[in-house]
Structure formats: C-alpha cells, structure tokens
Scaffold this motif. Structure first.
Motif, short mmCIF file in Angstrom:
data_model
loop_
_atom_site.label_atom_id
_atom_site.label_comp_id
_atom_site.label_asym_id
_atom_site.label_seq_id
_atom_site.Cartn_x
_atom_site.Cartn_y
_atom_site.Cartn_z
N GLN A 17 -7.23 5.13 15.38
CA GLN A 17 -6.77 4.01 16.22
C GLN A 17 -7.54 2.75 15.79
O GLN A 17 -8.76 2.72 15.85
N PRO A 18 -6.82 1.70 15.37
CA PRO A 18 -7.54 0.48 14.98
C PRO A 18 -8.17 -0.21 16.20
O PRO A 18 -7.68 -0.06 17.32
N GLY A 25 -7.66 -4.01 10.61
CA GLY A 25 -6.47 -4.49 9.92
C GLY A 25 -6.11 -3.67 8.69
O GLY A 25 -4.93 -3.47 8.40
N LEU A 26 -7.13 -3.19 7.99
CA LEU A 26 -6.85 -2.44 6.76
C LEU A 26 -6.06 -1.16 7.06
O LEU A 26 -5.17 -0.76 6.31
N VAL A 229 -8.72 -9.97 20.73
CA VAL A 229 -8.32 -8.61 20.32
C VAL A 229 -8.98 -8.31 18.98
O VAL A 229 -8.89 -9.11 18.05
N LYS A 236 -16.71 -11.67 14.20
CA LYS A 236 -15.48 -12.11 14.89
C LYS A 236 -15.78 -13.01 16.08
O LYS A 236 -14.86 -13.50 16.74
N VAL A 264 -10.30 -7.06 24.15
CA VAL A 264 -9.69 -5.75 23.86
C VAL A 264 -10.22 -5.25 22.51
O VAL A 264 -9.96 -5.86 21.48
N PRO A 295 -10.82 -1.08 26.41
CA PRO A 295 -11.03 -0.24 25.22
C PRO A 295 -9.92 -0.53 24.20
O PRO A 295 -8.92 -1.18 24.55
N PRO A 296 -10.07 -0.05 22.96
CA PRO A 296 -9.00 -0.26 21.98
C PRO A 296 -7.66 0.24 22.52
O PRO A 296 -7.59 1.28 23.18
N ARG A 297 -6.66 -0.54 22.31
CA ARG A 297 -5.32 -0.25 22.85
C ARG A 297 -4.35 0.05 21.72
O ARG A 297 -4.48 -0.49 20.61
N ARG A 299 -0.71 -0.20 19.77
CA ARG A 299 0.03 -1.42 19.44
C ARG A 299 1.03 -1.74 20.55
O ARG A 299 1.21 -2.90 20.90
N LEU A 302 -0.79 -3.37 23.31
CA LEU A 302 -1.26 -4.71 22.97
C LEU A 302 -0.21 -5.78 23.27
O LEU A 302 -0.53 -6.91 23.63
N GLU A 319 -12.59 -14.41 7.93
CA GLU A 319 -11.42 -13.57 8.24
C GLU A 319 -10.51 -13.64 7.02
O GLU A 319 -10.07 -14.73 6.66
N LEU A 323 -4.63 -10.36 11.21
CA LEU A 323 -3.36 -9.81 11.71
C LEU A 323 -3.17 -10.11 13.19
O LEU A 323 -2.05 -10.36 13.65
N VAL A 324 -4.29 -10.11 13.93
CA VAL A 324 -4.22 -10.35 15.37
C VAL A 324 -3.54 -11.70 15.66
O VAL A 324 -2.72 -11.81 16.57
N1 UDP Z 1 -5.95 -3.47 16.99
C1 UDP Z 1 -5.37 -2.45 17.74
N2 UDP Z 1 -5.90 -2.16 18.95
C2 UDP Z 1 -6.98 -2.81 19.45
C3 UDP Z 1 -7.56 -3.86 18.70
C4 UDP Z 1 -7.01 -4.16 17.47
O1 UDP Z 1 -4.39 -1.82 17.31
O2 UDP Z 1 -7.40 -2.50 20.56
C5 UDP Z 1 -5.34 -3.85 15.69
C6 UDP Z 1 -4.68 -5.21 15.77
O3 UDP Z 1 -3.42 -5.08 16.39
C7 UDP Z 1 -4.62 -5.62 14.30
C8 UDP Z 1 -5.84 -4.94 13.71
O4 UDP Z 1 -6.31 -3.99 14.67
O5 UDP Z 1 -3.43 -5.17 13.71
C9 UDP Z 1 -6.95 -5.92 13.40
O6 UDP Z 1 -6.62 -6.63 12.26
P1 UDP Z 1 -7.24 -8.04 11.91
O7 UDP Z 1 -6.67 -8.46 10.58
O8 UDP Z 1 -7.05 -9.00 13.02
O9 UDP Z 1 -8.80 -7.78 11.79
P2 UDP Z 1 -9.65 -6.77 10.86
O10 UDP Z 1 -9.86 -5.54 11.66
O11 UDP Z 1 -8.88 -6.53 9.62
O12 UDP Z 1 -10.94 -7.46 10.60
#
Ligand code: UDP
Length: 420
Positions: A17-18, A25-26, A229, A236, A264, A295-297, A299, A302, A319, A323-324
């Motif tokens: 879970q991202p 993002g990756l 987020v 960040k 989030v 907590p992480p949510r 998609r 979100l 950054e 993606l956010v």
């Molecule tokens: N994300 C998510 N749930 C969360 C927080 C973040 O799925 O609770 C996802 C968010 O939707 C986005 C990714 O994590 O697609 C974060 O990508 P971003 O490029 O903003 O930052 P990175 O993690 O690459 O530094």
C-alpha cells in the motif's frame, strides 16, 4: 516490441500500500505502467526484494503483470543504505528466475531508482538486452535542497548513479527539469535521455461534489480542509503545512471553528526515529485540535479526501514529479505547492493551483487565506485543474515509454564503461 520485459523495483514492492515507509509514487508508477503495457501486449515481470517469509516467489498480480519476490538479505523493511549490501544476492535471484523461465526471455530491462538500476545493469548485460533506467530521484539534486535536520545522501549513491548514467542504454526522466539535471549534474548524453511524464488514473481520480465528500469523511459542509497526502517525512515538509495553518489562524482566529488540516499517510525515512515529532509540533503551535491524522488510504478512499479539500498542499523541499498534486487536480481541487523539481510541471501556476517560492509558512498562509476568502477563484482553479490533469493520463506515459523501448531496441548496445 518485446513480448515480456523485466521491471526492477528492488526496494519496494508494487503489492505494498503506497503512503508510508518506502512505498510511494514509484509503486504506483510500476503498477499503472505494467497494467497498461499488458493491455498493449507487453507482459511485465516486476522483480522486488522479498520482505516476508510467507510471500510466494511468484504472484500473478494482474493478467500480464507478475511480481517476483527475490530473497536478498534479512526479511523485514531495510534501510536503503543496508539494501546496497544485498545487491549481489538480489542480482543472483533475478538471473536465476530468468533461467527457470527460459522459454520466455525478457526483451528489455527497466530499472526504477538507482539501486534497481545497478541490479538491472547486471541482468541486462547477462541477457544481452537494453537497460532503460528511470532514476525517480537524484542524490545530487536531493542534497542541494535538504530539509533542516535531514541527512545527506551518501557518496556511494552518487557514484552508483554516475556509473548507471554512463551505462544505461537510455534514461527516462519524469520532467524536462529532471532531464536537464541528468545532463548538468551527471554528464548524461542528452540524446540518451527522454522525458516521459508520469500520469494519473483518470478513471479513479475524477471531480465530484465537495459537500458529499466532506460528509463521507465525517466533516461539516462548511469545513475548509487543507490536505497533505503522502509519506510523512522531512523532505515532504508536512511541518510547513502545520506552521501555515497556525499562521492562518493568527491572521483570522474566526477560522478555527471550521478549519481542518488532514494529514494522510504514514511515517517514512528519518521520521521513523521520531514518530511523535509532528504531533508535538502541532501541540506547540496550538493547532493539535484541528489536525486529523489519517493512516495510509487506498486510492478509492483518497478520492473523497481530495474532493473534500479546499486545497491540497505540497510544500516539499524536493519532488521529482508529485503524483499527489495531479491526483488532487484530477479531483477538481487546486494545489498549493513549492516551486521545486517536477511540481511546476504537475501544477500550472495560477491556473491549476499556486506555486510558492521557498518554504516560509507565512507565504503559504497568505495563499491559502486567499483561496478560502475567494471561493469563486478557488473553484475556477479547481475547474482548470481538472483540464490540466486530463492531459496527464497514464496512457500518454505508456505511449512515451513504448517509444523509448522501441528506439532502444534498434540502437547499438553500449560498450560497458569502466568504473565501479
Ligand atoms: N498514496 C496512497 N495512499 C496514501 C498516501 C499516498 O495511495 O495514503 C499514494 C498517492 O496517491 C500517490 C503516491 O502514493 O500516488 C505518492 O506519490 P508522489 O509522487 O506524490 O510521492 P512519492 O511517494 O513518489 O515521493
């Protein structure tokens, strides 16, 4: 076109879970790209390090998208500095998996992040196929814009990235800014760098009623919600959002009744060592009562947060894309972001949001106060944000990547440069 490619994501699995730890993002990128490549007839095997003993070696994530867990080092999350020590067993595992899968050779290797690139280089050389490399972040660039208290990226990463830039057959940058950085800071050959911006899933992230969304997440209809987020880490700068909220309340104390700051995401990077840092900061700024820690949510969840927000705030020090920011825009919510890295590509200043120079909370507070005071302007930015995000779908990313893959496959293979 290759029928099957090897995508390497050593340090984080597409099945995670991202939003916390190393998953961000990756992870989203590798999954979104792989599933669309599969729809166009190119299967992807994503190689990642096994982190639990119960993980099967091979997981069919989606049709045409296979995740391969490679044992390398102890189970559990490992710091990126420790991961560098387990490159050899990881590479061995990747080569072994291919040998077991002999009839279906990989036509190309795509490495994500420098550690994966180092592994990808060995695999691509062994298989006689091209290595396409996406750095996602660059140590030299990160070190130029460190948050206060953050540790610099180590010299061995810088050297590893330099070696990779010399040896990858082609480099993919998320933005023209990153492409320029690869040339300027790493001496990349501009003819071997392509810019392919990442995207947003426009089927998931779409505009909708702000009122309904506020209700869905349990907030009153007149709430002004400022949203963060992502992975909670110094880079960040969620602290800048907390300080901006405090500055906003100082300017207009009457806002306290309806102002909410939603954060989030889960801890990541150096914040693991100080899990209470932000909560203590919120208390010392006298904003603890208006902050909602989430907590992480997923998609889907979100979407409600993005739709409910007055603005999504992305005050990052660095950054590569963000993606956010684009997900928020696709949901019709303007973004207030720092003018760094890829954010000026993700956000069109004064069109889909507002870019702020630097990290002074007073500057963010001024911008946010205006969005709250001028709802018509906020809504106009939100509407333009939807249009801007519509041009950044993942299909365009996959078009760009397929062009790179095709081009790389017809080029002559590079001789391997000496060095590390
Ligand atoms: N994300 C998510 N749930 C969360 C927080 C973040 O799925 O609770 C996802 C968010 O939707 C986005 C990714 O994590 O697609 C974060 O990508 P971003 O490029 O903003 O930052 P990175 O993690 O690459 O530094």
């Amino acid at each position: 076109m290759p029928r099957r490619i090897a995508s390497i994501s050593l340090h984080t699995s597409p099945l995670e879970q991202p939003g916390s730890g190393d998953a961000g993002g990756l992870n989203v990128y590798t999954v979104e790209v792989a599933k669309r490549l599969a729809a166009r007839g190119v299967a992807t095997d994503v190689f990642t390090r096994a982190t639990r003993p119960d993980q099967p070696p091979v997981v069919e994530m989606l049709p045409g998208v296979t995740v391969r867990h490679i044992p390398a080092g102890p189970y559990g999350a490992l710091d990126k500095s420790a991961l560098a020590h387990y490159l050899c067993p990881f590479i061995f595992g990747v080569l072994q998996a291919e040998a077991d899968n002999e009839p279906d050779h990989y036509g190309l290797v795509h490495g994500h992040y420098w550690l994966s690139g180092r592994a990808g280089m060995a695999a691509a050389q062994r298989w006689g196929v091209p290595l396409v490399q996406s750095m996602h972040t660059l140590a030299k660039v990160k070190n130029l814009a460190l948050a206060k208290g953050d540790t610099a990226e180590p010299e061995y990463r810088v050297r590893g990235e330099e070696h990779l830039v010399r040896n990858a057959d082609h480099l993919v940058a998320n933005t023209a800014v990153e492409a320029g950085q690869l040339v300027e800071h790493y001496g990349a050959d501009p003819f071997r760098v392509s810019t392919v911006p990442p995207g947003v899933d426009l089927d998931v992230f779409s505009p909708g009623s702000r009122r309904d969304a506020l209700r869905r997440i349990g907030l009153a209809e007149d709430t002004e919600m400022l949203l963060f987020v992502g992975r909670v880490q110094r880079l960040k700068a969620p602290d800048v959002l907390l300080r901006s909220a405090a500055a906003l309340l100082e300017r207009d104390p009457s806002l306290r009744e309806r102002l909410v700051v939603a954060v989030v995401g889960g801890l990541s990077g150096s914040d693991y060592a100080q899990p209470r840092r932000l909560a203590e900061l919120a208390r010392s700024l006298d904003v603890a009562d208006i902050v909602r820690w989430e907590p992480p949510r997923s998609r889907a969840e979100l979407v409600s947060f993005y739709r409910a927000a007055t603005a999504t705030v992305v005050p990052s020090y660095s950054e590569s894309f963000g993606l956010v920011a684009v997900e928020s825009e696709a949901c019709g919510t303007p973004v207030v972001a720092a003018r760094v890295g890829g954010l000026p590509t993700a956000v069109r200043d004064d069109v889909s949001g507002v870019l702020v120079d630097g990290h002074d909370p007073a500057d963010y507070a001024r911008v946010l106060e205006r969005l709250i005071r001028e709802p018509a302007r906020r809504d106009a930015l939100g509407a333009a944000a939807v249009t801007h995000a519509a041009g950044l779908g993942w299909e365009a990313t996959v078009d760009g990547l397929l062009d790179v893959y095709r081009g790389t496959l017809v080029e002559e293979r590079l001789p391997v440069a000496s060095g590390q």
